[in-house]
Design a protein around this motif. Structure first.
Motif, PDB file in Angstrom:
ATOM      1  N   ASN A 101       0.838  -1.179   0.000  1.00 20.74           N
ATOM      2  CA  ASN A 101       0.000   0.000   0.000  1.00 20.74           C
ATOM      3  C   ASN A 101       0.881   1.241   0.000  1.00 20.74           C
ATOM      4  OD1 ASN A 101      -2.045   1.826   0.200  1.00 20.74           O
ATOM      5  ND2 ASN A 101      -2.668   1.254   2.284  1.00 20.74           N
ATOM      6  N   MET A 102       0.686   2.103  -1.011  1.00 25.48           N
ATOM      7  CA  MET A 102       1.530   3.287  -1.127  1.00 25.48           C
ATOM      8  C   MET A 102       0.932   4.483  -0.405  1.00 25.48           C
ATOM      9  SD  MET A 102       0.769   4.073  -5.125  1.00 25.48           S
ATOM     10  CE  MET A 102       0.004   5.625  -5.567  1.00 25.48           C
ATOM     11  N   ILE A 103      -0.218   4.287   0.233  1.00 21.61           N
ATOM     12  CA  ILE A 103      -0.846   5.354   0.999  1.00 21.61           C
ATOM     13  C   ILE A 103      -0.732   5.032   2.485  1.00 21.61           C
ATOM     14  CG2 ILE A 103      -2.980   6.597   1.487  1.00 21.61           C
ATOM     15  CD1 ILE A 103      -1.974   7.152  -1.262  1.00 21.61           C
ATOM     16  N   THR A 108      -1.159  11.245   5.864  1.00 22.32           N
ATOM     17  CA  THR A 108      -1.850  12.140   4.927  1.00 22.32           C
ATOM     18  C   THR A 108      -2.090  13.482   5.598  1.00 22.32           C
ATOM     19  OG1 THR A 108      -3.991  11.261   5.620  1.00 22.32           O
ATOM     20  CG2 THR A 108      -2.963  10.256   3.678  1.00 22.32           C
ATOM     21  N   LYS A 109      -2.389  14.485   4.805  1.00 25.49           N
ATOM     22  CA  LYS A 109      -2.640  15.823   5.335  1.00 25.49           C
ATOM     23  C   LYS A 109      -3.981  16.342   4.831  1.00 25.49           C
ATOM     24  CE  LYS A 109       0.057  18.127   1.679  1.00 25.49           C
ATOM     25  NZ  LYS A 109       1.229  19.014   1.401  1.00 25.49           N
ATOM     26  N   PRO A 128       1.248  13.652   1.465  1.00 28.84           N
ATOM     27  CA  PRO A 128       1.991  14.827   1.928  1.00 28.84           C
ATOM     28  C   PRO A 128       2.846  15.472   0.847  1.00 28.84           C
ATOM     29  CG  PRO A 128       2.998  12.816   2.758  1.00 28.84           C
ATOM     30  CD  PRO A 128       1.695  12.419   2.137  1.00 28.84           C
ATOM     31  N   ASP A 129       3.184  14.712  -0.211  1.00 23.69           N
ATOM     32  CA  ASP A 129       4.017  15.265  -1.271  1.00 23.69           C
ATOM     33  C   ASP A 129       3.827  14.440  -2.533  1.00 23.69           C
ATOM     34  OD1 ASP A 129       5.789  16.866  -2.563  1.00 23.69           O
ATOM     35  OD2 ASP A 129       7.548  16.338  -1.376  1.00 23.69           O
ATOM     36  N   ILE A 192     -13.471   8.796   3.558  1.00 28.24           N
ATOM     37  CA  ILE A 192     -13.086   7.485   3.039  1.00 28.24           C
ATOM     38  C   ILE A 192     -11.590   7.223   3.185  1.00 28.24           C
ATOM     39  CG2 ILE A 192     -14.974   7.513   1.365  1.00 28.24           C
ATOM     40  CD1 ILE A 192     -12.805   7.948  -0.819  1.00 28.24           C
ATOM     41  N   ALA A 193     -10.879   8.129   3.841  1.00 28.36           N
ATOM     42  CA  ALA A 193      -9.421   8.031   3.908  1.00 28.36           C
ATOM     43  C   ALA A 193      -8.960   6.749   4.595  1.00 28.36           C
ATOM     44  CB  ALA A 193      -8.833   9.246   4.610  1.00 28.36           C
TER      45      ALA A 193
END
Length: 598
Positions: A101-103, A108-109, A128-129, A192-193
């Motif tokens: 998973n790349m998230i 996260t922001k 974040p970037d 949904i994050a």
């Protein structure tokens, strides 16, 4: 609520309370947090079974309120719809790609990314970037719905475009990474994050060599054929022609039978279209026809996202960031400019290219209608079109000083020059334009040639010619048409009208067609300035006037006025200054042949 069944083997590293009753949201978060851990994934089958039992249970609806809210935060009107969404979510987890998973939801922001950059917002969450795309990766697979999207950036981190994910409920879906993309970001609604998951996915594992040269993100609606580009919302095609590199004899595409390539010659003239095969996308190689210089691709719009193309008999991968350019060394002279209405050349207007050209420059004009009055009087250039029917320069001005072409030296080939009378336009009470006006002092001691060109005027003669000392003017395989009834012919020519530039000059018509609606197909005017002498050569020309047909009566002489001294004598058309060359023969009007004079 759902209770998990502890498997016989449960690693101590998995922090799960096996005795707890989990809500669906808690369960799904638990599964996401533990990735591919077999004990957790193994419990999913039991969970979906429990959900189905709840769905079909004859319970009081109030007892099911706790599952009216789906995993995406939406409150459904019935438990059945909520359960359906949750079952699909869990089944997708079973089949989700095993890529990491790349998230990282913990990092996260608040906010989202768009064309202007990062925008702060409590309703959205994002990475974040920017995240660099690993080499060889062809797509991103996500578990999400329409309330999230991915943004693409080039190697300079410049925004390219955003692509929304789809679905009213979370589902597994893949998005192909477009050609030229080096970085991505993902933005999603905050609600949904916690359930969002994304992984790199190389969908074309067999691709190892070759560089993709098409950018599907820049495809436009429609397709290409022998008739050019046709708009069609069900098709997608390249937005420009790709220049085939020198020495390349094959191309390879990841394509199916719903796609094809179209080849063009060095002037972008249609050669052939070749379809790919197979009901499903595979790597396929096509041989490039001899003399092909450009290619376009067309396909059913549904197939566009996966299409790739590379030069040679190799596979493709999306790594190159360079846009293919025209390889001038293939066919263009060293001094050359290209005019293309689709912005694929140096200029989109012919006049702009002429203004920028040095003497001796060849200006290649790609197919299209160019509505402009071209003035090349101050340049010695060579204008080259694809064909007279495909490449047309059109003036709609009714003034004599604004014909389609003014020129004094150089050459033109495969072009049409038209002075067009708009429908319903009144005929003015002043001098009107020729299709081409060739009567300028700059032509003295110059050579000007036309080949395979079409000239037309709806106002006046198709071409108006005035000679100058030392000039050599010739037309070969050209067509002249005047739709006007004024008695100026399709071609009107005269001796030098400037006494200071009088002298010898040569004018040739070879294998041309002249047609006029009025009395004459060709009209000559002799001017008796001292030294004037025209060498007129007429070879295999067809002359036709709407009044007199193809015979001698269709060849006319304009009488001299007070402005010009009359040239009367025994030469062509009763002049003393226009001399028919002995090589003149094969013309439809007998008086234009050297053996027959009157």
């Amino acid at each position: 609520m759902v209770k998990l069944t502890k498997p016989e083997y449960a690693p101590s590293t998995i922090d799960i309370d096996w005795d707890k009753d989990y809500s669906l949201a808690e369960l799904i978060k638990l599964i996401l947090n533990h990735g591919n851990a077999k004990p957790v994934r193994g419990a999913i089958v039991g969970v979906t079974q429990a959900l189905q039992e709840l769905l079909y249970a004859k319970s009081d609806p109030g007892e099911l309120d706790d599952i009216r809210t789906g995993t995406n935060g939406v409150v459904y009107d019935t438990p059945a719809n909520a359960v359906k969404e949750q079952i699909i979510m869990l089944q997708n987890l079973l089949t989700m790609n095993k890529g990491e998973n790349m998230i990282d939801t913990a990092k996260t922001k608040n906010g989202y990314y768009n064309y202007s950059g990062f925008v702060a917002s409590d309703d959205w969450r994002c990475m974040p970037d920017l995240l660099a795309v690993p080499n060889g990766v062809g797509s991103v697979t996500v578990l999400s719905d329409k309330e999230s999207y991915i943004s693409f950036y080039n190697s300079s981190k410049q925004f390219l475009k955003s692509v929304s994910f789809t679905g009213d409920i979370s589902n597994q879906q893949s998005v192909v990474i477009p050609y030229g993309v080096a970085y991505v970001t993902i933005s999603m609604m905050a609600k949904i994050a916690n359930t969002f998951k994304a992984a790199w996915n190389q969908i074309q594992a067999s691709v190892s060599t070759g560089v993709n040269v098409v950018d599907v993100s820049k495809f436009e609606s429609g397709y290409y054929s022998d008739k050019g580009h046709t708009d069609d919302d069900t098709w997608a095609c390249s937005s420009y022609m790709l220049a085939i590199p020198t020495g390349v004899t094959q191309l390879t595409a990841y394509a199916d039978a719903n796609s094809y390539v179209t080849f063009y010659d060095k002037l972008k003239g249609f050669m052939s279209s070749v379809a790919f095969a197979s009901n499903s996308a595979t790597m396929q190689t096509q041989t490039i026809p001899v003399d092909a210089a450009f290619v376009t691709v067309s396909m059913q719009k549904s197939e566009a996202v996966n299409f790739t193309l590379a030069w040679g008999a190799t596979g493709t991968q999306s790594q190159s960031l360079d846009t293919p350019k025209i390889d001038r060394s293939m066919w263009q002279p060293s001094k050359s400019l290209i005019v293309d209405p689709g912005s694929n050349g140096d200029y989109v207007k012919v006049q702009d290219a002429i203004n920028a050209a040095d003497d001796g420059t060849t200006i290649t004009i790609m197919p299209g209608d160019y509505y402009e009055c071209v003035d090349a009087r101050d340049k010695q250039v060579n204008l080259v079109g694809y064909s007279a029917s495909a490449t047309r320069i059109i003036s709609t001005d009714n003034r004599r000083d604004y014909p389609a072409l003014e020129m004094t030296s150089g050459s033109a080939s495969n072009l049409s020059f038209i002075s067009q009378r708009p429908t319903g336009a009144a005929y003015p009470d002043y001098d009107t334009p020729y299709g081409a006006h060739l009567d300028y002092n700059g032509s003295a001691h110059q050579t000007l040639t036309f080949e395979n060109c079409v000239f037309r005027s709806d106002w006046n003669a198709a071409v108006g010619i005035g000679m100058r000392v030392g000039e050599n003017l010739s037309f070969k395989n050209c067509e002249f048409t005047s739709t006007s009834s004024i008695p100026m012919g399709a071609v009107f020519f005269h001796d030098c009208s400037n006494a200071e530039l009088a002298g010898n000059y040569a004018f040739t018509l070879d294998s041309c067609n002249l047609s006029a609606a009025g009395n004459y197909s060709m009209v000559a005017l002799g001017i008796a300035h001292p030294g004037n002498k025209m060498d007129l050569t007429l070879i295999r020309n067809s002359f036709y006037s709407g009044v007199h047909g193809t015979g001698d009566d269709g060849i006319g002489k304009q009488e001299a006025t007070e402005q010009y001294p009359a040239s009367d004598g025994d030469e062509f058309m009763g002049t003393a200054t226009i001399v028919l060359n002995p090589r003149s023969f094969g013309n439809s009007a007998p008086k234009c042949n050297a053996a027959v004079q009157s």
